[in-house]
Design a protein around this motif. Structure first.
Motif, PDB file in Angstrom:
ATOM      1  N   ILE A  21     -22.795  10.987  -0.995  1.00  0.00           N
ATOM      2  CA  ILE A  21     -24.063  10.705  -1.674  1.00  0.00           C
ATOM      3  C   ILE A  21     -25.208  10.669  -0.673  1.00  0.00           C
ATOM      4  O   ILE A  21     -26.271  11.269  -0.882  1.00  0.00           O
ATOM      5  N   ALA A  22     -24.992   9.994   0.455  1.00  0.00           N
ATOM      6  CA  ALA A  22     -26.035   9.900   1.489  1.00  0.00           C
ATOM      7  C   ALA A  22     -26.332  11.261   2.103  1.00  0.00           C
ATOM      8  O   ALA A  22     -27.493  11.612   2.355  1.00  0.00           O
ATOM      9  N   THR A  23     -25.275  12.047   2.323  1.00  0.00           N
ATOM     10  CA  THR A  23     -25.454  13.374   2.921  1.00  0.00           C
ATOM     11  C   THR A  23     -26.280  14.282   2.020  1.00  0.00           C
ATOM     12  O   THR A  23     -27.202  14.970   2.478  1.00  0.00           O
ATOM     13  N   PHE A  24     -25.975  14.262   0.729  1.00  0.00           N
ATOM     14  CA  PHE A  24     -26.714  15.136  -0.181  1.00  0.00           C
ATOM     15  C   PHE A  24     -28.119  14.614  -0.454  1.00  0.00           C
ATOM     16  O   PHE A  24     -29.035  15.402  -0.693  1.00  0.00           O
ATOM     17  N   ALA A  25     -28.313  13.295  -0.405  1.00  0.00           N
ATOM     18  CA  ALA A  25     -29.667  12.761  -0.504  1.00  0.00           C
ATOM     19  C   ALA A  25     -30.505  13.265   0.672  1.00  0.00           C
ATOM     20  O   ALA A  25     -31.672  13.642   0.513  1.00  0.00           O
ATOM     21  N   ALA A  26     -29.893  13.286   1.862  1.00  0.00           N
ATOM     22  CA  ALA A  26     -30.589  13.793   3.050  1.00  0.00           C
ATOM     23  C   ALA A  26     -30.881  15.287   2.911  1.00  0.00           C
ATOM     24  O   ALA A  26     -31.960  15.757   3.301  1.00  0.00           O
ATOM     25  N   LEU A  27     -29.941  16.032   2.335  1.00  0.00           N
ATOM     26  CA  LEU A  27     -30.162  17.473   2.123  1.00  0.00           C
ATOM     27  C   LEU A  27     -31.340  17.711   1.184  1.00  0.00           C
ATOM     28  O   LEU A  27     -32.187  18.584   1.435  1.00  0.00           O
ATOM     29  N   ALA A  66     -26.142  12.517  -9.430  1.00  0.00           N
ATOM     30  CA  ALA A  66     -27.312  11.742  -9.869  1.00  0.00           C
ATOM     31  C   ALA A  66     -27.610  10.608  -8.898  1.00  0.00           C
ATOM     32  O   ALA A  66     -28.776  10.309  -8.611  1.00  0.00           O
ATOM     33  N   LEU A  67     -26.558   9.966  -8.356  1.00  0.00           N
ATOM     34  CA  LEU A  67     -26.765   8.890  -7.387  1.00  0.00           C
ATOM     35  C   LEU A  67     -27.412   9.405  -6.104  1.00  0.00           C
ATOM     36  O   LEU A  67     -28.245   8.725  -5.493  1.00  0.00           O
ATOM     37  N   ALA A  68     -27.045  10.615  -5.693  1.00  0.00           N
ATOM     38  CA  ALA A  68     -27.669  11.209  -4.504  1.00  0.00           C
ATOM     39  C   ALA A  68     -29.165  11.407  -4.734  1.00  0.00           C
ATOM     40  O   ALA A  68     -29.988  11.127  -3.851  1.00  0.00           O
ATOM     41  N   VAL A  69     -29.518  11.871  -5.927  1.00  0.00           N
ATOM     42  CA  VAL A  69     -30.930  12.058  -6.256  1.00  0.00           C
ATOM     43  C   VAL A  69     -31.649  10.712  -6.327  1.00  0.00           C
ATOM     44  O   VAL A  69     -32.767  10.560  -5.816  1.00  0.00           O
ATOM     45  N   LEU A  70     -31.020   9.732  -6.940  1.00  0.00           N
ATOM     46  CA  LEU A  70     -31.634   8.407  -7.046  1.00  0.00           C
ATOM     47  C   LEU A  70     -31.828   7.764  -5.669  1.00  0.00           C
ATOM     48  O   LEU A  70     -32.834   7.100  -5.419  1.00  0.00           O
ATOM     49  N   LEU A  71     -30.860   7.978  -4.776  1.00  0.00           N
ATOM     50  CA  LEU A  71     -31.006   7.458  -3.409  1.00  0.00           C
ATOM     51  C   LEU A  71     -32.188   8.127  -2.717  1.00  0.00           C
ATOM     52  O   LEU A  71     -33.001   7.458  -2.056  1.00  0.00           O
ATOM     53  N   TYR A  72     -32.290   9.422  -2.863  1.00  0.00           N
ATOM     54  CA  TYR A  72     -33.433  10.160  -2.302  1.00  0.00           C
ATOM     55  C   TYR A  72     -34.751   9.601  -2.836  1.00  0.00           C
ATOM     56  O   TYR A  72     -35.691   9.339  -2.083  1.00  0.00           O
ATOM     57  N   LEU A  73     -34.826   9.395  -4.146  1.00  0.00           N
ATOM     58  CA  LEU A  73     -36.048   8.879  -4.757  1.00  0.00           C
ATOM     59  C   LEU A  73     -36.347   7.456  -4.276  1.00  0.00           C
ATOM     60  O   LEU A  73     -37.510   7.103  -4.034  1.00  0.00           O
TER      61      LEU A  73
END
Length: 197
Positions: A21-27, A66-73
């Motif tokens: 999740i963290a990796t894809f949020a960073a991507l 969705a969690l990756a996107v929410l972390l990014y946001l």
């Protein structure tokens, strides 16, 4: 009688999920802050952000995508300048792109949900189905919510705002196709990702 999953295995799985999740949020953040340009003149820039969102969804599935996107946001809202054009902070939620930001996790969930089911039931059709769903989501979710946000912020009609949004559709549909192709390759290389969805 089924055996309980060992605690150590559950911890490893949770750690892996958090790392993905963290990796894809960073991507997604990298895709958002790469050099961009405005194609409409209304302050909505063209970026690779949707590629990152579609890829996260297609690789990780509905929940983790969705969690990756929410972390990014969440990180961007906290003030880290990882939104388009290096912006950050809570003010973006009242800006011209607010509708798009709201749409992102919904889009990731929908694409991820379909991607998970197809990855398990018919892997050969994965690229085609995910590409089609990403195209529908681009117009039906991201386009609609983005249009509403622009209409409110710019104080223009929905028709005018839709005209501002349409130049992004073709590019975002292409990003969805590319994301589906990349995700299919990732699944072939790491089939355990499909099993965990």
């Amino acid at each position: 009688m089924t055996q309980p999953i060992p605690t150590s295995t559950r911890r490893t799985s949770s750690t892996t999920d958090l790392a993905l999740i963290a990796t894809f949020a960073a991507l997604i953040a990298v895709c958002a802050i790469l050099p961009s340009f405005s194609v409409t003149g209304v302050g909505v820039p063209f970026t690779l952000q949707m590629f990152g969102i579609f890829l996260a969804a297609a690789v990780l599935g509905a929940k983790r995508g969705a969690l990756a996107v929410l972390l990014y946001l969440a990180v961007g809202t906290a003030g880290v300048p990882i939104f388009s054009e290096g912006s950050g902070g809570p003010s973006v939620w009242v800006g011209v792109t607010a509708g798009y930001l709201i749409a992102f996790p919904i889009a990731a969930f929908v694409v991820g949900l379909v991607a998970s089911r197809v990855a398990r039931s018919n892997p050969a059709a994965f690229t085609i189905v995910v590409s089609i769903v990403a195209a529908i989501v681009t117009v039906g979710i991201v386009g609609v919510l983005g249009t509403i946000g622009m209409s409110i912020k710019l104080d223009v009609s929905l028709k005018a705002a839709w005209g501002y949004a349409t130049p992004f559709f073709v590019a975002d549909i292409i990003k969805g196709v590319v994301a589906a192709i990349v995700a299919a390759a990732v699944h072939r290389a790491f089939p355990q990702l499909v099993a965990k969805r």
